[in-house]
Enzyme design. Structure first.
Site, PDB file in Angstrom:
ATOM      1  N   SER A 128       0.842  -1.206   0.000  1.00 13.23           N
ATOM      2  CA  SER A 128       0.000   0.000   0.000  1.00 13.23           C
ATOM      3  C   SER A 128       0.869   1.244   0.000  1.00 13.23           C
ATOM      4  CB  SER A 128      -0.862  -0.022   1.263  1.00 13.23           C
ATOM      5  OG  SER A 128      -1.478   1.224   1.450  1.00 13.23           O
ATOM      6  N   TYR A 173      -1.569  -0.754  10.592  1.00 12.76           N
ATOM      7  CA  TYR A 173      -1.800  -1.393   9.288  1.00 12.76           C
ATOM      8  C   TYR A 173      -0.594  -1.165   8.367  1.00 12.76           C
ATOM      9  CZ  TYR A 173      -3.537  -1.801   4.504  1.00 12.76           C
ATOM     10  OH  TYR A 173      -3.674  -2.113   3.178  1.00 12.76           O
ATOM     11  N   LYS A 212       2.269  -3.843   6.630  1.00 15.72           N
ATOM     12  CA  LYS A 212       2.565  -3.962   5.195  1.00 15.72           C
ATOM     13  C   LYS A 212       4.067  -3.782   4.959  1.00 15.72           C
ATOM     14  CE  LYS A 212      -1.348  -4.954   3.403  1.00 15.72           C
ATOM     15  NZ  LYS A 212      -1.563  -6.209   2.679  1.00 15.72           N
TER      16      LYS A 212
HETATM   17  P1  NAD Z   1     -10.793  -7.516   0.844  1.00 21.09           P
HETATM   18  O1  NAD Z   1     -11.032  -7.540   2.307  1.00 21.09           O
HETATM   19  O2  NAD Z   1     -11.954  -7.315  -0.054  1.00 21.09           O
HETATM   20  O3  NAD Z   1     -10.031  -8.858   0.389  1.00 21.09           O
HETATM   21  C1  NAD Z   1      -9.195  -9.591   1.247  1.00 21.09           C
HETATM   22  C2  NAD Z   1      -9.613 -11.050   1.150  1.00 21.09           C
HETATM   23  O4  NAD Z   1      -8.746 -11.830   1.983  1.00 21.09           O
HETATM   24  C3  NAD Z   1     -11.050 -11.299   1.619  1.00 21.09           C
HETATM   25  O5  NAD Z   1     -11.709 -12.113   0.672  1.00 21.09           O
HETATM   26  C4  NAD Z   1     -10.884 -12.014   2.959  1.00 21.09           C
HETATM   27  O6  NAD Z   1     -11.961 -12.889   3.225  1.00 21.09           O
HETATM   28  C5  NAD Z   1      -9.557 -12.720   2.756  1.00 21.09           C
HETATM   29  N1  NAD Z   1      -8.790 -12.972   3.991  1.00 21.09           N
HETATM   30  C6  NAD Z   1      -8.570 -12.127   5.012  1.00 21.09           C
HETATM   31  N2  NAD Z   1      -7.815 -12.715   5.952  1.00 21.09           N
HETATM   32  C7  NAD Z   1      -7.534 -13.967   5.506  1.00 21.09           C
HETATM   33  C8  NAD Z   1      -6.797 -15.060   6.035  1.00 21.09           C
HETATM   34  N3  NAD Z   1      -6.198 -14.974   7.227  1.00 21.09           N
HETATM   35  N4  NAD Z   1      -6.717 -16.197   5.302  1.00 21.09           N
HETATM   36  C9  NAD Z   1      -7.347 -16.288   4.100  1.00 21.09           C
HETATM   37  N5  NAD Z   1      -8.068 -15.299   3.565  1.00 21.09           N
HETATM   38  C10 NAD Z   1      -8.157 -14.142   4.251  1.00 21.09           C
HETATM   39  O7  NAD Z   1      -9.669  -6.405   0.572  1.00 21.09           O
HETATM   40  P2  NAD Z   1      -9.131  -5.809  -0.793  1.00 21.09           P
HETATM   41  O8  NAD Z   1      -9.542  -4.386  -0.856  1.00 21.09           O
HETATM   42  O9  NAD Z   1      -9.445  -6.710  -1.918  1.00 21.09           O
HETATM   43  O10 NAD Z   1      -7.568  -5.832  -0.480  1.00 21.09           O
HETATM   44  C11 NAD Z   1      -6.739  -6.898  -0.851  1.00 21.09           C
HETATM   45  C12 NAD Z   1      -5.340  -6.640  -0.347  1.00 21.09           C
HETATM   46  O11 NAD Z   1      -4.886  -5.375  -0.841  1.00 21.09           O
HETATM   47  C13 NAD Z   1      -5.213  -6.567   1.172  1.00 21.09           C
HETATM   48  O12 NAD Z   1      -4.020  -7.203   1.551  1.00 21.09           O
HETATM   49  C14 NAD Z   1      -5.150  -5.079   1.461  1.00 21.09           C
HETATM   50  O13 NAD Z   1      -4.434  -4.780   2.622  1.00 21.09           O
HETATM   51  C15 NAD Z   1      -4.410  -4.576   0.226  1.00 21.09           C
HETATM   52  N6  NAD Z   1      -4.703  -3.161  -0.067  1.00 21.09           N
HETATM   53  C16 NAD Z   1      -6.004  -2.774  -0.229  1.00 21.09           C
HETATM   54  C17 NAD Z   1      -6.284  -1.428  -0.467  1.00 21.09           C
HETATM   55  C18 NAD Z   1      -7.715  -0.965  -0.608  1.00 21.09           C
HETATM   56  O14 NAD Z   1      -7.972   0.221  -0.461  1.00 21.09           O
HETATM   57  N7  NAD Z   1      -8.669  -1.821  -0.925  1.00 21.09           N
HETATM   58  C19 NAD Z   1      -5.247  -0.483  -0.559  1.00 21.09           C
HETATM   59  C20 NAD Z   1      -3.929  -0.930  -0.427  1.00 21.09           C
HETATM   60  C21 NAD Z   1      -3.667  -2.286  -0.175  1.00 21.09           C
HETATM   61  C1  UD1 Z   2      -7.288   5.159   3.671  1.00 20.49           C
HETATM   62  C2  UD1 Z   2      -6.301   4.731   4.701  1.00 20.49           C
HETATM   63  C3  UD1 Z   2      -5.091   4.151   3.984  1.00 20.49           C
HETATM   64  C4  UD1 Z   2      -5.517   2.973   3.112  1.00 20.49           C
HETATM   65  C5  UD1 Z   2      -6.580   3.467   2.136  1.00 20.49           C
HETATM   66  C6  UD1 Z   2      -7.146   2.316   1.353  1.00 20.49           C
HETATM   67  C7  UD1 Z   2      -6.699   6.187   6.633  1.00 20.49           C
HETATM   68  C8  UD1 Z   2      -6.177   7.317   7.465  1.00 20.49           C
HETATM   69  N1  UD1 Z   2      -5.967   5.862   5.554  1.00 20.49           N
HETATM   70  O1  UD1 Z   2      -6.676   6.107   2.835  1.00 20.49           O
HETATM   71  O2  UD1 Z   2      -4.132   3.725   4.912  1.00 20.49           O
HETATM   72  O3  UD1 Z   2      -4.422   2.448   2.389  1.00 20.49           O
HETATM   73  O4  UD1 Z   2      -7.669   4.058   2.868  1.00 20.49           O
HETATM   74  O5  UD1 Z   2      -7.898   2.802   0.289  1.00 20.49           O
HETATM   75  O6  UD1 Z   2      -7.718   5.579   6.935  1.00 20.49           O
HETATM   76  N2  UD1 Z   2     -13.066  11.278   3.355  1.00 20.49           N
HETATM   77  C9  UD1 Z   2     -14.131  12.082   3.727  1.00 20.49           C
HETATM   78  N3  UD1 Z   2     -15.250  11.478   4.220  1.00 20.49           N
HETATM   79  C10 UD1 Z   2     -15.379  10.122   4.359  1.00 20.49           C
HETATM   80  C11 UD1 Z   2     -14.282   9.300   3.987  1.00 20.49           C
HETATM   81  C12 UD1 Z   2     -13.131   9.915   3.499  1.00 20.49           C
HETATM   82  O7  UD1 Z   2     -14.062  13.311   3.611  1.00 20.49           O
HETATM   83  O8  UD1 Z   2     -16.433   9.650   4.845  1.00 20.49           O
HETATM   84  C13 UD1 Z   2     -11.851  11.905   2.794  1.00 20.49           C
HETATM   85  C14 UD1 Z   2     -10.576  11.637   3.568  1.00 20.49           C
HETATM   86  O9  UD1 Z   2     -10.375  12.622   4.544  1.00 20.49           O
HETATM   87  C15 UD1 Z   2      -9.532  11.694   2.445  1.00 20.49           C
HETATM   88  C16 UD1 Z   2     -10.281  11.173   1.214  1.00 20.49           C
HETATM   89  O10 UD1 Z   2     -11.663  11.321   1.510  1.00 20.49           O
HETATM   90  O11 UD1 Z   2      -9.154  13.035   2.189  1.00 20.49           O
HETATM   91  C17 UD1 Z   2      -9.993   9.701   0.918  1.00 20.49           C
HETATM   92  O12 UD1 Z   2     -10.241   8.934   2.092  1.00 20.49           O
HETATM   93  P1  UD1 Z   2     -10.198   7.330   2.092  1.00 20.49           P
HETATM   94  O13 UD1 Z   2     -11.028   6.818   0.973  1.00 20.49           O
HETATM   95  O14 UD1 Z   2     -10.535   6.875   3.477  1.00 20.49           O
HETATM   96  O15 UD1 Z   2      -8.702   6.989   1.723  1.00 20.49           O
HETATM   97  P2  UD1 Z   2      -7.329   7.434   2.428  1.00 20.49           P
HETATM   98  O16 UD1 Z   2      -7.577   8.233   3.638  1.00 20.49           O
HETATM   99  O17 UD1 Z   2      -6.465   8.017   1.376  1.00 20.49           O
END
Ligand code: NAD
Ligand code: UD1
Length: 339
Positions: A124, A148, A152
């Site tokens: 991330s 978190y 990572k």
């Molecule tokens: P998600 O929660 O939709 O997907 C994660 C999946 O992993 C789910 O299906 C969950 O059931 C499964 N899971 C969780 N713990 C597990 C375990 N111990 N064993 C087996 N399965 C398990 O999340 P996502 O948004 O698809 O994210 C996927 C990955 O990307 C995560 O590692 C997350 O940290 C990373 N990531 C996500 C974002 C985001 O904003 N969505 C941003 C940066 C990084």
């Molecule tokens: C958040 C996480 C980041 C993670 C990412 C995944 C925090 C502090 N950071 O990022 O670690 O990797 O999600 O996508 O939680 N906002 C509003 N109202 C809302 C929600 C968000 O104004 O109800 C604003 C936030 O202040 C920010 C922007 O929208 O400026 C994006 O927010 P969000 O979608 O939560 O993402 P990040 O904060 O960038």
């Protein structure tokens, strides 16, 4: 290639399965359904008309991993399985270290036992922490401000040490910016279980009438309209980055981080306006103070992914909001009680 996808039933994993199969890869999913439902894989099978082998289990379960490795014999692993809620990570730090760090360790041990040498890891942009300069490039210092983010970064370091110790191994570390959007079919999308923490799913739930108004967290940032700016990336572009990473892993060894973003950034107000355009609905907003831990702005320098993996985002902001709206409107309750 034969690709084991941990967390493949999740938001990013499910979109990635489709892109992998479209490129001729064979896929197998391991998921414990802690944040997903098996309905997702049913939809992936229908959309792809393809085969998805799946196992229910936890990445921390060594016996289950051995069973999966033996049955599927993967050439590579894409490791999505993990926990991702920043606030929860502060309340339950040991759980986050257990799933995100010990889970990755358990997976690496199983890969070693099975002789599997390539892994693509879901990292991330949060590993960078407060910006020293923007856009972030991969050489930017890493100083995560949440538990978190620390998990990572710890997993990235473990993967890097693993490749250093064993010639012939590859770890591609994909640092995602802010994934949003949904599949064009409207059959796959983001389905948060509780009140959404993130901006886009929250706006979508306001648009569909599930919530009254979006709370804007701060209008006094040093940005043109005072609201926070982020680099939003369409989930299908993100899914394709994993296919590009697999191709890269074929002829590269060692560990390498890549930013996966667009290089553009949009404010909260920009996102609301774009969503109103897409949905034809008004999104009521109310103002609140800044959310703890938020920064004013961030965006990626994503040139390394383009130069070295041949990957570049192609979807626009309107693609992101239109697909989110189409998914939300077609599945107002997510994967539950639809059809
Ligand atoms: P998600 O929660 O939709 O997907 C994660 C999946 O992993 C789910 O299906 C969950 O059931 C499964 N899971 C969780 N713990 C597990 C375990 N111990 N064993 C087996 N399965 C398990 O999340 P996502 O948004 O698809 O994210 C996927 C990955 O990307 C995560 O590692 C997350 O940290 C990373 N990531 C996500 C974002 C985001 O904003 N969505 C941003 C940066 C990084
Ligand atoms: C958040 C996480 C980041 C993670 C990412 C995944 C925090 C502090 N950071 O990022 O670690 O990797 O999600 O996508 O939680 N906002 C509003 N109202 C809302 C929600 C968000 O104004 O109800 C604003 C936030 O202040 C920010 C922007 O929208 O400026 C994006 O927010 P969000 O979608 O939560 O993402 P990040 O904060 O960038």
């Amino acid at each position: 290639m034969r690709v084991l996808v941990t967390g493949g039933a999740g938001y990013i994993g499910s979109h990635t399965l489709l892109e992998l199969m479209a490129q001729g890869h064979e896929v197998c999913v391991l998921d414990n359904y802690s944040n997903a439902t098996p309905e997702v894989l049913t939809r992936v099978r229908t959309l792809s008309n393809g085969q998805v082998t799946d196992f229910t289990g936890d990445v921390r379960d060594a016996n289950k991993l051995d069973e999966v490795m033996q049955a599927f014999q993967p050439d590579a692993v894409i490791h999505f399985a993990g926990l991702k809620a920043v606030g929860e990570s502060t309340e339950k730090p040991l759980l986050y270290y257990d799933v995100n760090v010990a889970g990755t360790l358990s997976l690496l041990h199983a890969m070693d036992r099975a002789g599997c040498k390539k892994i693509i890891f879901s990292s991330s942009a949060t590993v960078y922490g407060d910006p020293v300069y923007l856009p972030y490039d991969e050489a930017h210092p890493t100083n995560p401000t949440s538990v978190y983010g620390q998990t990572k970064l710890a997993a990235e370091k473990m993967l890097t040490a693993w490749t250093s110790a064993q010639p012939g191994t590859t770890a591609v570390l994909l640092r995602y910016f802010n994934p949003v959007g949904a599949h064009a079919s409207t059959r796959l999308g983001e389905d948060p279980k509780d009140v959404p923490n993130n901006l886009m799913p929250f706006i979508a739930q306001v648009a569909v009438g599930k919530r009254e108004a979006l709370t804007v967290f701060g209008e006094d940032y040093d940005t043109p309209d005072g609201t926070g700016k982020r680099d939003y990336i369409h989930v299908v572009d993100l899914a394709r980055a994993h296919v590009a990473a697999l191709n890269y892993a074929v002829d590269h060894e060692g560990a390498r981080p890549f930013n996966i973003g667009t290089g553009d950034s949009y404010s909260v107000r920009d996102m609301v306006a774009a969503f109103e355009r897409a949905s034809g609905r008004t999104i009521p907003t109310k103002l609140a103070g800044r959310r703890a831990g938020d920064i004013a702005e961030m965006q990626a320098n994503a040139s390394r992914a383009q130069t070295e993996m041949g990957w570049k985002a192609t979807h626009t902001l309107d693609d992101m909001t239109a697909s989110t709206w189409a998914w939300q409107a077609a599945n107002p309750n997510g994967y539950i009680n639809t059809d």
